[in-house]
Design a protein around this motif. Structure first.
Motif, short mmCIF file in Angstrom:
data_model
loop_
_atom_site.label_atom_id
_atom_site.label_comp_id
_atom_site.label_asym_id
_atom_site.label_seq_id
_atom_site.Cartn_x
_atom_site.Cartn_y
_atom_site.Cartn_z
N MET A 147 13.35 11.83 7.36
CA MET A 147 11.62 11.91 7.45
C MET A 147 11.32 11.23 6.00
N ALA A 148 10.69 10.32 6.31
CA ALA A 148 10.03 9.64 5.15
C ALA A 148 9.16 10.40 4.47
N ASP A 149 9.21 10.40 2.99
CA ASP A 149 8.14 11.00 2.16
C ASP A 149 7.05 9.99 1.60
N ALA A 150 5.68 10.15 2.11
CA ALA A 150 4.87 9.28 1.74
C ALA A 150 3.66 9.96 1.35
N SER A 151 4.07 11.17 0.65
CA SER A 151 2.96 12.19 0.12
C SER A 151 2.25 12.10 -1.21
N ALA A 152 2.79 11.01 -1.74
CA ALA A 152 2.43 10.90 -3.28
C ALA A 152 0.73 10.28 -3.10
N PRO A 153 -0.16 11.21 -4.08
CA PRO A 153 -1.61 11.33 -3.97
C PRO A 153 -2.17 9.88 -4.18
N GLU A 154 -1.31 8.96 -5.16
CA GLU A 154 -1.68 7.40 -5.35
C GLU A 154 -1.45 6.66 -3.91
N ILE A 155 -0.62 7.10 -3.22
CA ILE A 155 -0.72 6.28 -1.83
C ILE A 155 -1.93 6.65 -0.92
N GLU A 156 -2.53 7.89 -0.94
CA GLU A 156 -3.68 8.38 -0.20
C GLU A 156 -4.81 7.67 -0.84
N GLN A 157 -4.81 7.48 -2.19
CA GLN A 157 -6.19 6.96 -3.05
C GLN A 157 -6.04 5.38 -2.52
N ALA A 158 -4.85 4.86 -2.61
CA ALA A 158 -4.80 3.36 -2.16
C ALA A 158 -5.25 3.26 -0.81
N TYR A 159 -4.93 4.01 0.33
CA TYR A 159 -5.50 3.86 1.46
C TYR A 159 -7.04 3.93 1.62
N ILE A 160 -7.43 4.96 0.78
CA ILE A 160 -8.97 5.19 0.91
C ILE A 160 -9.69 3.95 0.23
N ASP A 161 -9.06 3.25 -0.82
CA ASP A 161 -9.41 1.99 -1.28
C ASP A 161 -9.70 0.82 -0.54
N VAL A 162 -8.46 0.77 0.32
CA VAL A 162 -8.39 -0.60 1.13
C VAL A 162 -9.44 -0.24 2.30
N ARG A 163 -9.55 1.01 2.87
CA ARG A 163 -10.63 1.10 4.02
C ARG A 163 -11.93 1.11 3.41
N SER A 164 -12.41 1.35 2.12
CA SER A 164 -13.57 1.23 1.58
C SER A 164 -14.34 -0.03 1.44
N ASP A 165 -15.78 0.03 2.00
CA ASP A 165 -16.35 -1.17 1.64
C ASP A 165 -16.86 -1.58 0.33
N LYS A 166 -16.78 -0.43 -0.54
CA LYS A 166 -17.23 -0.51 -1.86
C LYS A 166 -16.04 -1.09 -2.83
N SER A 167 -14.92 -1.25 -2.20
CA SER A 167 -13.57 -1.57 -2.98
C SER A 167 -13.29 -2.96 -2.59
N GLY A 168 -12.67 -3.72 -3.59
CA GLY A 168 -12.35 -5.06 -3.43
C GLY A 168 -10.90 -5.17 -2.81
N THR A 169 -10.06 -4.03 -3.13
CA THR A 169 -8.61 -3.95 -2.69
C THR A 169 -8.84 -4.07 -1.08
N ASN A 170 -7.86 -5.13 -0.53
CA ASN A 170 -7.90 -5.19 1.00
C ASN A 170 -6.23 -5.13 1.47
N TRP A 171 -5.39 -4.60 0.55
CA TRP A 171 -3.89 -4.44 0.88
C TRP A 171 -3.10 -3.51 0.03
N LEU A 172 -2.05 -2.67 0.66
CA LEU A 172 -1.37 -1.86 -0.18
C LEU A 172 -0.01 -2.12 0.37
N LEU A 173 0.96 -1.80 -0.42
CA LEU A 173 2.46 -1.96 0.08
C LEU A 173 3.14 -0.70 -0.76
N LEU A 174 3.94 -0.16 0.29
CA LEU A 174 4.91 0.79 -0.04
C LEU A 174 6.10 0.21 -0.04
N ASP A 175 7.06 0.76 -0.89
CA ASP A 175 8.48 0.54 -0.84
C ASP A 175 9.03 1.86 -1.06
N TYR A 176 10.64 1.96 -0.95
CA TYR A 176 11.20 3.07 -1.06
C TYR A 176 11.72 3.26 -2.51
#
Length: 144
Positions: free
Chosen positions: A1-30
């Motif tokens: 099982m992969a652990d993708a539970s870090a809060p910064e991952i969730e926040q980056a996901y929210i930023d990419v989805r938000s119309d108010k954020s300029g962030t349009n991609w995130l990258l996850l590595d091991y």
């Protein structure tokens, strides 16, 4: 099982989805070669082009990208894609685990229109991805 539970991952996901954020991609590595823990490696506002520059041939990675395109002269659409990257020199055991780990990542990066498996950076050129998104979108008035 992969652990993708870090809060910064969730926040980056929210930023990419938000119309108010300029962030349009995130990258996850091991975290390291032996770990199943995923960490947020980078975010950006330069779209697929910028993301492609950040991918390593020796890594297996996951990315989440907002893709904006014009469907016709009157409308612009935004869709989200999940990228499963397996670099050409990625270790065999990491490649073997990636399909199982994809299900875990999908629990965190939940909403997307298209899953894009990529083995080469050319697999992430914007034009062919937009064609697939248009087809998946259902309403296309430009003959695609």
């Amino acid at each position: 099982m992969a652990d993708a539970s870090a809060p910064e991952i969730e926040q980056a996901y929210i930023d990419v989805r938000s119309d108010k954020s300029g962030t349009n991609w995130l990258l996850l590595d091991y975290e390291d070669q032996r770990s199943d823990k995923l960490v947020l490696t980078a975010t950006g506002s330069g779209g697929l082009e910028e993301l492609r520059e950040r991918l390593e041939e020796s890594n297996a990675s996951f990315a989440y990208v907002r893709v904006q395109y014009s469907n016709d002269k009157e409308s612009t659409r935004e869709k989200f894609i999940l990228v499963i990257w397996i670099g050409s020199s990625c270790k065999v055991m990491r490649k073997a685990k990636i399909s199982v780990h994809t299900a875990d990542v999908q629990q965190v990066l939940r909403v997307y229109s298209l899953e894009v498996p990529a083995r080469d950076k050319d697999d992430l050129k914007e034009e062919p991805i937009v064609v697939k998104l248009r087809k998946a979108g259902g309403a296309s008035y430009d003959g695609v």
